[in-house]
Scaffold this motif. Structure first.
Motif, PDB file in Angstrom:
ATOM      1  N   SER A  94      39.554  -3.074  52.582  1.00 46.49           N
ATOM      2  CA  SER A  94      39.503  -3.403  54.146  1.00 46.49           C
ATOM      3  C   SER A  94      37.987  -3.266  54.207  1.00 46.49           C
ATOM      4  O   SER A  94      37.314  -2.372  54.140  1.00 46.49           O
ATOM      5  N   LYS A  96      36.862  -3.663  57.481  1.00 43.22           N
ATOM      6  CA  LYS A  96      36.838  -2.456  58.583  1.00 43.22           C
ATOM      7  C   LYS A  96      36.634  -1.096  58.080  1.00 43.22           C
ATOM      8  O   LYS A  96      35.813  -0.332  58.664  1.00 43.22           O
ATOM      9  N   LYS A  97      37.602  -0.712  57.082  1.00 43.63           N
ATOM     10  CA  LYS A  97      37.361   0.706  56.768  1.00 43.63           C
ATOM     11  C   LYS A  97      36.248   1.022  55.975  1.00 43.63           C
ATOM     12  O   LYS A  97      35.523   2.059  56.002  1.00 43.63           O
ATOM     13  N   ARG A  99      33.223  -0.468  56.659  1.00 47.11           N
ATOM     14  CA  ARG A  99      32.202  -0.420  57.877  1.00 47.11           C
ATOM     15  C   ARG A  99      32.194   1.061  58.518  1.00 47.11           C
ATOM     16  O   ARG A  99      31.315   1.730  58.918  1.00 47.11           O
TER      17      ARG A  99
END
Length: 347
Positions: A94, A96-97, A99
């Motif tokens: 992911s 987002k993960k 980041r």
């Protein structure tokens, strides 16, 4: 033949790791209890509870988290926050993960740099304050500028030697730290013999009792207890300088010596609840004649404490350069045997 050479050089590298890696955590007994008992009253029950928190913080954070878990996660012999990030990133799909862990890694590096900034201030000044107990120099505490000048001079000399390389520095500092940890252990044992009830602190029940019966004060105290483990992160961050095994072997000596000394300080507090500079007053009470040599040893040890953080910062910066987190800087390689032993003049 390489294995035999490694085994032959292991005692030397263990001693080097004492000078390079364990200086910061090794000098935490100078100030930890002093700070904690500014917040809470040193009754017998409270003292045992605080010492139990300290013992289990050292065991869990330094022994389990850093020496056992973190140091098993390396990349090309290196350790530290950025290495941990490089290990985790391929395992996460992911964006987002990714980041999120990127932000965490930046925060981790920033906190490590911050520790490197405050370590000389806290450690060296705490040792220099031990001059208070020498009768001929008792008035020096009224002259803050004198204490700051002494501490600054020590720090300047320490930084001036960095270009020699961590191998030569740790070789010179290692034997001093051996003496320091032996003094901590012996002094602690002498004090424990006078107040063996402090051994109850080994039972984690007393740590839990303290936390459950002191409300918000317990959490404030816990934030100060963490001082006993400051520098523990250097075990992982400095792994590239000497390798994992020497640091692990040295921890088998360092961790028991620290625990014994903290227990000794707790036993001393039973009879001297108003002690301000606990370690120094304990040693002064045990031997007036050896106090000045011990004070000089403590000042040298606190200078060495800064070395652990300096070496760790060099390692983190080098990793940041190779992963394009930081721009290219001039890096001097100070060892023919280990590429990770470096000096970064800009830092």
């Amino acid at each position: 033949m390489d294995i035999n050479n490694a085994q032959t050089g292991m005692p030397k590298r263990v001693i080097q790791s004492l000078g390079l890696v364990f200086g910061d955590i090794g000098t935490s007994p100078i100030y930890t209890l002093t700070v904690i008992f500014l917040i809470t009253t040193p009754t017998k029950v409270q003292t045992i509870g605080v010492l139990s928190l300290i013992i289990w913080t050292i065991i869990l954070l330094v022994g389990v988290q850093y020496a056992w878990l973190a140091m098993s996660l390396g990349k090309k012999g290196e350790g530290g926050t950025i290495v941990l990030y490089e290990i985790l990133r391929p395992l996460i799909k992911s964006k987002k993960k990714i980041r999120f862990i990127t932000i965490l890694s930046f925060i981790g590096v920033a906190l490590f740099f911050g520790d490197g900034v405050i370590t000389p201030a806290i450690s060296i000044l705490s040792a220099v304050e031990g001059l208070h107990l020498i009768p001929q120099m008792s008035g020096i505490g009224d002259h803050t500028a004198v204490l700051l000048t002494i501490a600054a001079a020590i720090a300047i000399v320490l930084f001036a030697f960095q270009k020699k390389g961590t191998e030569k520095i740790s070789g010179a500092f290692g034997p001093i730290m051996v003496c320091w940890f032996l003094c901590l252990a012996v002094s602690g044992l002498v004090s424990i013999a006078k107040g063996p009830a402090i051994l109850n602190a080994i039972n984690p029940y007393h740590a839990l009792y303290f936390m459950s019966h002191n409300g918000i004060v317990a959490f404030i105290v816990l934030s100060e207890v963490i001082l006993c483990a400051t520098g523990g992160e250097a075990l992982y961050a400095d792994m590239g300088h000497l390798g994992r095994k020497p640091i692990i072997n040295a921890s088998y000596f360092v961790i028991p010596a620290l625990i014994v000394n903290y227990l000794g300080q707790g036993a001393f507090m039973f009879d001297h609840p108003k002690a301000k500079y606990v370690l120094f007053e304990m040693f002064y009470d045990q031997s007036h004649l050896l106090y000045v040599p011990f004070l000089l040893l403590s000042i040298m040890a606190t200078a060495i404490a800064s070395q652990a953080m300096i070496s760790g910062v060099f390692s983190i910066v080098y990793q940041a350069i190779t992963t394009d987190v930081l721009p290219r800087l001039n890096v001097d390689y100070t060892s023919r045997h280990r590429q990770s032993q470096i000096y970064v003049g800009f830092i």
